[in-house]
Design a protein around this motif. Structure first.
Motif, PDB file in Angstrom:
ATOM      1  N   PRO A 219      -5.329  -8.169   0.326  1.00  0.00           N
ATOM      2  CA  PRO A 219      -4.497  -6.969   0.514  1.00  0.00           C
ATOM      3  C   PRO A 219      -3.005  -7.262   0.619  1.00  0.00           C
ATOM      4  O   PRO A 219      -2.187  -6.477   0.142  1.00  0.00           O
ATOM      5  CB  PRO A 219      -5.046  -6.365   1.817  1.00  0.00           C
ATOM      6  N   ASN A 220      -2.637  -8.406   1.225  1.00  0.00           N
ATOM      7  CA  ASN A 220      -1.207  -8.712   1.325  1.00  0.00           C
ATOM      8  C   ASN A 220      -0.617  -9.037  -0.043  1.00  0.00           C
ATOM      9  O   ASN A 220       0.573  -8.808  -0.289  1.00  0.00           O
ATOM     10  CB  ASN A 220      -0.977  -9.878   2.288  1.00  0.00           C
ATOM     11  N   ASP A 221      -1.438  -9.570  -0.953  1.00  0.00           N
ATOM     12  CA  ASP A 221      -0.960  -9.828  -2.311  1.00  0.00           C
ATOM     13  C   ASP A 221      -0.753  -8.525  -3.074  1.00  0.00           C
ATOM     14  O   ASP A 221       0.117  -8.438  -3.949  1.00  0.00           O
ATOM     15  CB  ASP A 221      -1.943 -10.721  -3.069  1.00  0.00           C
ATOM     16  N   ALA A 222      -1.562  -7.508  -2.757  1.00  0.00           N
ATOM     17  CA  ALA A 222      -1.362  -6.198  -3.386  1.00  0.00           C
ATOM     18  C   ALA A 222       0.000  -5.628  -2.998  1.00  0.00           C
ATOM     19  O   ALA A 222       0.731  -5.082  -3.841  1.00  0.00           O
ATOM     20  CB  ALA A 222      -2.492  -5.247  -2.987  1.00  0.00           C
ATOM     21  N   VAL A 223       0.358  -5.767  -1.710  1.00  0.00           N
ATOM     22  CA  VAL A 223       1.675  -5.298  -1.255  1.00  0.00           C
ATOM     23  C   VAL A 223       2.770  -6.131  -1.913  1.00  0.00           C
ATOM     24  O   VAL A 223       3.786  -5.589  -2.385  1.00  0.00           O
ATOM     25  CB  VAL A 223       1.779  -5.395   0.280  1.00  0.00           C
ATOM     26  N   TRP A 224       2.577  -7.448  -1.961  1.00  0.00           N
ATOM     27  CA  TRP A 224       3.561  -8.340  -2.590  1.00  0.00           C
ATOM     28  C   TRP A 224       3.785  -7.950  -4.050  1.00  0.00           C
ATOM     29  O   TRP A 224       4.930  -7.857  -4.516  1.00  0.00           O
ATOM     30  CB  TRP A 224       3.075  -9.780  -2.493  1.00  0.00           C
TER      31      TRP A 224
ATOM     32  N   CYS B 239       3.014   3.682   3.385  1.00  0.00           N
ATOM     33  CA  CYS B 239       2.581   3.454   2.008  1.00  0.00           C
ATOM     34  C   CYS B 239       2.045   2.021   1.856  1.00  0.00           C
ATOM     35  O   CYS B 239       1.036   1.800   1.185  1.00  0.00           O
ATOM     36  CB  CYS B 239       3.733   3.698   1.053  1.00  0.00           C
ATOM     37  N   GLU B 240       2.702   1.061   2.485  1.00  0.00           N
ATOM     38  CA  GLU B 240       2.213  -0.317   2.425  1.00  0.00           C
ATOM     39  C   GLU B 240       0.821  -0.422   3.039  1.00  0.00           C
ATOM     40  O   GLU B 240      -0.033  -1.159   2.536  1.00  0.00           O
ATOM     41  CB  GLU B 240       3.187  -1.253   3.149  1.00  0.00           C
ATOM     42  N   GLN B 241       0.587   0.313   4.121  1.00  0.00           N
ATOM     43  CA  GLN B 241      -0.733   0.289   4.738  1.00  0.00           C
ATOM     44  C   GLN B 241      -1.774   0.884   3.798  1.00  0.00           C
ATOM     45  O   GLN B 241      -2.902   0.390   3.694  1.00  0.00           O
ATOM     46  CB  GLN B 241      -0.715   1.048   6.061  1.00  0.00           C
ATOM     47  N   ALA B 242      -1.417   1.945   3.079  1.00  0.00           N
ATOM     48  CA  ALA B 242      -2.338   2.546   2.110  1.00  0.00           C
ATOM     49  C   ALA B 242      -2.630   1.582   0.965  1.00  0.00           C
ATOM     50  O   ALA B 242      -3.758   1.540   0.455  1.00  0.00           O
ATOM     51  CB  ALA B 242      -1.733   3.851   1.570  1.00  0.00           C
ATOM     52  N   ILE B 243      -1.627   0.808   0.571  1.00  0.00           N
ATOM     53  CA  ILE B 243      -1.828  -0.195  -0.481  1.00  0.00           C
ATOM     54  C   ILE B 243      -2.832  -1.247  -0.018  1.00  0.00           C
ATOM     55  O   ILE B 243      -3.713  -1.674  -0.776  1.00  0.00           O
ATOM     56  CB  ILE B 243      -0.485  -0.843  -0.853  1.00  0.00           C
ATOM     57  N   ARG B 244      -2.710  -1.676   1.234  1.00  0.00           N
ATOM     58  CA  ARG B 244      -3.647  -2.674   1.771  1.00  0.00           C
ATOM     59  C   ARG B 244      -5.076  -2.128   1.834  1.00  0.00           C
ATOM     60  O   ARG B 244      -6.036  -2.875   1.648  1.00  0.00           O
ATOM     61  CB  ARG B 244      -3.211  -3.116   3.169  1.00  0.00           C
ATOM     62  N   ASN B 245      -5.220  -0.849   2.078  1.00  0.00           N
ATOM     63  CA  ASN B 245      -6.546  -0.264   2.268  1.00  0.00           C
ATOM     64  C   ASN B 245      -7.236   0.097   0.955  1.00  0.00           C
ATOM     65  O   ASN B 245      -8.448   0.328   0.946  1.00  0.00           O
ATOM     66  CB  ASN B 245      -6.450   0.989   3.145  1.00  0.00           C
ATOM     67  N   HIS B 246      -6.495   0.166  -0.137  1.00  0.00           N
ATOM     68  CA  HIS B 246      -7.080   0.528  -1.436  1.00  0.00           C
ATOM     69  C   HIS B 246      -7.800  -0.683  -2.032  1.00  0.00           C
ATOM     70  O   HIS B 246      -7.382  -1.829  -1.828  1.00  0.00           O
ATOM     71  CB  HIS B 246      -5.976   1.008  -2.380  1.00  0.00           C
TER      72      HIS B 246
ATOM     73  N   GLN C 289      -2.885  -3.579  16.491  1.00  0.00           N
ATOM     74  CA  GLN C 289      -3.817  -4.585  16.000  1.00  0.00           C
ATOM     75  C   GLN C 289      -5.076  -3.941  15.442  1.00  0.00           C
ATOM     76  O   GLN C 289      -5.590  -4.330  14.393  1.00  0.00           O
ATOM     77  CB  GLN C 289      -4.185  -5.557  17.135  1.00  0.00           C
ATOM     78  N   LYS C 290      -5.591  -2.919  16.130  1.00  0.00           N
ATOM     79  CA  LYS C 290      -6.784  -2.223  15.679  1.00  0.00           C
ATOM     80  C   LYS C 290      -6.558  -1.544  14.331  1.00  0.00           C
ATOM     81  O   LYS C 290      -7.427  -1.573  13.444  1.00  0.00           O
ATOM     82  CB  LYS C 290      -7.200  -1.175  16.719  1.00  0.00           C
ATOM     83  N   LEU C 291      -5.377  -0.942  14.165  1.00  0.00           N
ATOM     84  CA  LEU C 291      -5.077  -0.195  12.947  1.00  0.00           C
ATOM     85  C   LEU C 291      -4.502  -1.072  11.852  1.00  0.00           C
ATOM     86  O   LEU C 291      -4.240  -0.586  10.742  1.00  0.00           O
ATOM     87  CB  LEU C 291      -4.104   0.954  13.278  1.00  0.00           C
ATOM     88  N   GLY C 292      -4.263  -2.355  12.133  1.00  0.00           N
ATOM     89  CA  GLY C 292      -3.735  -3.267  11.131  1.00  0.00           C
ATOM     90  C   GLY C 292      -2.291  -3.027  10.780  1.00  0.00           C
ATOM     91  O   GLY C 292      -1.872  -3.245   9.639  1.00  0.00           O
ATOM     92  N   LEU C 293      -1.496  -2.561  11.727  1.00  0.00           N
ATOM     93  CA  LEU C 293      -0.093  -2.245  11.482  1.00  0.00           C
ATOM     94  C   LEU C 293       0.773  -3.437  11.818  1.00  0.00           C
ATOM     95  O   LEU C 293       0.650  -4.023  12.897  1.00  0.00           O
ATOM     96  CB  LEU C 293       0.356  -1.046  12.312  1.00  0.00           C
ATOM     97  N   SER C 294       1.678  -3.796  10.904  1.00  0.00           N
ATOM     98  CA  SER C 294       2.610  -4.894  11.181  1.00  0.00           C
ATOM     99  C   SER C 294       3.913  -4.385  11.743  1.00  0.00           C
ATOM    100  O   SER C 294       4.708  -5.138  12.278  1.00  0.00           O
ATOM    101  CB  SER C 294       2.896  -5.677   9.890  1.00  0.00           C
ATOM    102  N   GLY C 295       4.173  -3.121  11.557  1.00  0.00           N
ATOM    103  CA  GLY C 295       5.419  -2.546  12.077  1.00  0.00           C
ATOM    104  C   GLY C 295       6.615  -2.803  11.203  1.00  0.00           C
ATOM    105  O   GLY C 295       7.721  -2.462  11.547  1.00  0.00           O
ATOM    106  N   SER C 296       6.416  -3.455  10.051  1.00  0.00           N
ATOM    107  CA  SER C 296       7.555  -3.737   9.172  1.00  0.00           C
ATOM    108  C   SER C 296       7.479  -2.888   7.934  1.00  0.00           C
ATOM    109  O   SER C 296       6.456  -2.299   7.642  1.00  0.00           O
ATOM    110  CB  SER C 296       7.563  -5.209   8.795  1.00  0.00           C
TER     111      SER C 296
END
Length: 415
Positions: free
Chosen positions: A286-291, A315-322, A408-415
């Motif tokens: 998922p982090n590569d999808a955002v990258w 939007c980045e979080q949605a990208i990770r979840n797709h 942490q539960k929601l997978g949010l990095s805050g950035s």
């Protein structure tokens, strides 16, 4: 020793941070200085380029270096960490070393000693592999870095290589990178995609095509599962006689099934798979999808969305979840559509995934709806406070530790 190294510094003390940045840049390093744990988490999870080392203060205003390291370790292998701690934090630093951190230094420290300890964490220039001179190819995740290692190994010999992956995973990019890193880089790189060829035999063996053009270079054959039995037999014959080049092939993940059904030769498979490079789908990276989305954004936005300034955290979080069944091609297609649909300065999930709005019958569960609402509020609070978890917690009227646990539960990095 630190020239051209990419180092992330997570330090909230203005005087120490500025001093370290100045000295590291004098040593030739490229430094990204961040002052909050939450910013460091996002930058390390999705870096702009491979990270050589992280320098991190254990005490941070919105958490601790230990929390940062633990969060990274839960989803992958963190880069080398050099922790900075006071005398009272030595026990914590030792615990971090046992958890996988590389080293620590105690305040106050001698700069020469600090630089020596840091230099031990990064590879010396003469020990760097050739691929280090190239930018990341498929991403910045541990899986993408493993692919880079396999590419370097494949480039060091002349055996046939087989690249395996689903649609849009960049198999052609991997083949080209192997060629560019090899001793054959000055010779031709000839690509034949059998999925686009009406006659595979002509595309590979006719004068002026395929084998006839490669010389001592590299012939890349994509979609080898489309070869007929006769073409497979002719390929084996060509490899056994008068071929001075190097063959790289690519296929999907169904080749074993085709072999079991008698539609593909096991002899051809084992001949090609002496070196095998599997590419995991973006759903597992998922982090590569955002990258990848970020890389394409900077290339496409000048022509297709000049008024769009960036990609929102939601939007980045949605990208990770797709799950990205179409791979990189789908990333590009959704981004182009999103740039055309965007009405604000930042891309939002509805810009990239409008079908979610067009499916009212596909309702979320109450738990999913609650998580989505909490994610939106947390991200809005973090954006308003510049990533300060303590201040965001006050806006949301919850404890800082509760906010951190929810992130942490929601997978949010805050950035």
């Amino acid at each position: 020793m630190l020239r051209n190294r990419y180092i992330i510094l997570v330090e909230d003390d203005e005087i120490m941070g500025a001093s370290l940045v100045q000295r590291l840049e004098l040593e030739g390093a490229q430094v990204l200085w961040l002052k909050q744990m939450v910013r460091g988490l996002g930058a390390i999870r999705t870096p702009k380029q491979p990270i050589d080392a992280v320098i991190c203060d254990i005490g941070l205003p919105d958490g601790s270096g230990e929390e940062l390291f633990a969060a990274l370790a839960r989803t992958g292998t963190p880069p080398p960490f050099l922790f900075i701690t006071g005398q009272g934090g030595i026990g914590q630093a030792v615990r971090l070393i046992k958890s996988g951190a590389a080293d620590y230094v105690t305040k106050p420290f001698d700069m020469a000693v600090f630089l020596e300890r840091l230099s031990l964490l990064v590879r010396a220039p003469d020990k760097r592999s050739p691929e280090d001179d190239f930018p990341p190819l498929l991403g910045v995740s541990p899986a993408a870095r493993k692919i880079e290692t396999l590419i370097a190994r494949a480039a060091a010999d002349s055996n046939p290589a087989l690249i395996r992956g689903g649609p849009g995973t960049g198999k052609d990019l991997v083949a080209r990178r192997i060629h560019d890193l090899s001793d054959r880089s000055a010779a031709p790189f000839v690509s034949v995609n059998l999925a686009r060829e009406a006659d595979a035999n002509e595309a590979l063996f006719a004068p002026g095509h395929g084998f006839a053009n490669v010389g001592e270079g590299t012939l890349f054959i994509n979609a080898i599962s489309r070869m007929t039995a006769q073409v497979q037999s002719d390929l084996l014959g060509r490899l056994d006689h008068s071929f001075d080049g190097r063959l790289i092939a690519a296929c999907g993940n169904d080749l074993e099934t085709l072999i079991d059904e008698g539609r593909f030769s096991s002899e051809v498979f084992y001949r090609l798979a002496r070196t095998e490079i599997p590419i995991p789908p973006l759903a597992k990276r998922p982090n590569d999808a955002v990258w990848l989305m970020q890389q394409l954004f900077h290339k496409l936005v000048p022509r297709h969305g000049p008024d769009v300034e960036g990609i929102s955290a939601l939007c980045e979080q949605a990208i990770r979840n797709h799950n990205w069944p179409g791979g990189g091609r789908e990333v590009r297609a959704r981004l182009l559509r999103g740039l055309a649909m965007a009405t604000g300065p930042l891309l939002q999930p509805s810009d990239l995934f409008p079908e979610r709005l067009a499916a009212p019958d596909d309702l979320m569960s109450l738990s999913q709806a609650r998580d989505a609402a909490e994610s939106a509020q947390i991200i809005a609070a973090l954006d308003r406070t510049g990533g300060q978890i303590g201040e965001a917690a006050k806006l949301l009227r919850i404890a800082r530790t509760t906010l951190w646990e929810k992130m942490q539960k929601l997978g949010l990095s805050g950035s």
